[in-house]
Design an enzyme around this catalytic site. Structure first.
Site, PDB file in Angstrom:
ATOM      1  N   ASN A  51       0.823  -1.209   0.000  1.00 12.02           N
ATOM      2  CA  ASN A  51       0.000   0.000   0.000  1.00 12.02           C
ATOM      3  C   ASN A  51       0.860   1.264   0.000  1.00 12.02           C
ATOM      4  O   ASN A  51       0.575   2.229  -0.715  1.00 12.02           O
ATOM      5  CB  ASN A  51      -0.931   0.000   1.212  1.00 12.02           C
ATOM      6  CG  ASN A  51      -2.067  -0.993   1.083  1.00 12.02           C
ATOM      7  OD1 ASN A  51      -2.499  -1.308  -0.018  1.00 12.02           O
ATOM      8  ND2 ASN A  51      -2.546  -1.491   2.206  1.00 12.02           N
ATOM      9  N   ASP A 109      -6.158  -7.364   6.062  1.00 11.45           N
ATOM     10  CA  ASP A 109      -5.260  -8.357   5.474  1.00 11.45           C
ATOM     11  C   ASP A 109      -5.460  -9.731   6.104  1.00 11.45           C
ATOM     12  O   ASP A 109      -4.549 -10.566   6.082  1.00 11.45           O
ATOM     13  CB  ASP A 109      -3.800  -7.911   5.632  1.00 11.45           C
ATOM     14  CG  ASP A 109      -3.411  -7.688   7.093  1.00 11.45           C
ATOM     15  OD1 ASP A 109      -4.289  -7.848   7.974  1.00 11.45           O
ATOM     16  OD2 ASP A 109      -2.242  -7.354   7.350  1.00 11.45           O
TER      17      ASP A 109
END
Length: 235
Positions: free
Chosen positions: A174, A209
């Site tokens: 990210n 996640d």
């Protein structure tokens, strides 16, 4: 007459007795637009021509009660198909009209296309149970499925396993490539996990996640073996 003809809601007078039962006697323009037919065409047809067979069976008892005058009104939502259109949903209400002697004459039927509302309700229901990004069960639904499986395992004395997978280094993806690329990675991982699992296995996205997998009936050995396979898939 003006209210009938100019109504934005589909309206019809429908026969309720004898061989003509269910036939359109009069229709307004709004109903013609919903059904895709001209008034003269509709008046050669029956209301049941547009209803899904399963819904006709479900409505049959109430419609017959209306025809016998046992109830004065009836409301329902049914699957509805007009000319050249894919099946949609229609809300209809039918009110009984009697003659001076009190005998049932016909029914006044109101029809409204509620396909978009049904589609929106379906989307809301799906989002309540599913993760918007991956389409997998969300944490709430996964927890409910887990509770159900635990109860079943306890009741019937069968095995089962739960796997929790935490994806390493997603923050690095990210931060370096952007959250859009991180989302793409999560979607790819979710698809790969789902393709490897069996039809009775349950998978959910528990967090950013983190994924969870329920394996009904699984032994410890099978769960450990599958965990290694899933880790390999993610790598």
């Amino acid at each position: 007459r003006r209210a009938f003809e100019n109504s934005a809601t589909g309206m019809a007078l429908v026969a309720i007795a004898g061989d003509d039962s269910g036939r359109f006697l009069e229709v307004n323009q709004a109903l013609c637009e919903i059904a895709g037919y001209e008034p003269a065409e509709l008046c050669r047809m029956r209301f049941s021509d547009f209803i899904h067979p399963d819904d006709i069976e479900r409505l049959g008892a109430d419609v017959r009660a209306l025809a016998r005058g046992e109830i004065a009104t009836h409301q329902a939502e049914v699957r509805f198909k007009g000319r050249g259109a894919s099946p949609g949903w229609a809300a209809f209400s039918a009110s009984l009209v009697r003659d001076a002697a009190g005998e049932p004459v016909h029914a006044v039927v109101h029809v409204q296309d509620v396909t978009e509302r049904k589609r929106f309700e379906g989307q809301l229901k799906h989002l309540a149970d599913h993760d918007a990004l991956t389409g997998l069960f969300n944490r709430r639904r996964f927890t409910a499925e887990l509770e159900r499986e635990v109860l079943a395992a306890n009741r019937y004395g069968r095995g089962g396993a739960v796997l929790v997978l935490d994806i390493d280094h997603l923050k690095l993806v990210n931060d370096s490539l952007g959250h859009a690329e991180g989302d793409k990675l999560i979607v790819r991982i979710a698809r790969a996990l789902k393709e490897r699992l069996g039809a009775t296995d349950i998978i959910g996205r528990l967090g950013g996640d983190e994924f969870g997998v329920i394996l009904p009936w699984a032994s410890r050995e099978h769960a450990l073996s599958l965990a290694e396979e899933l880790s390999s898939v993610v790598r």
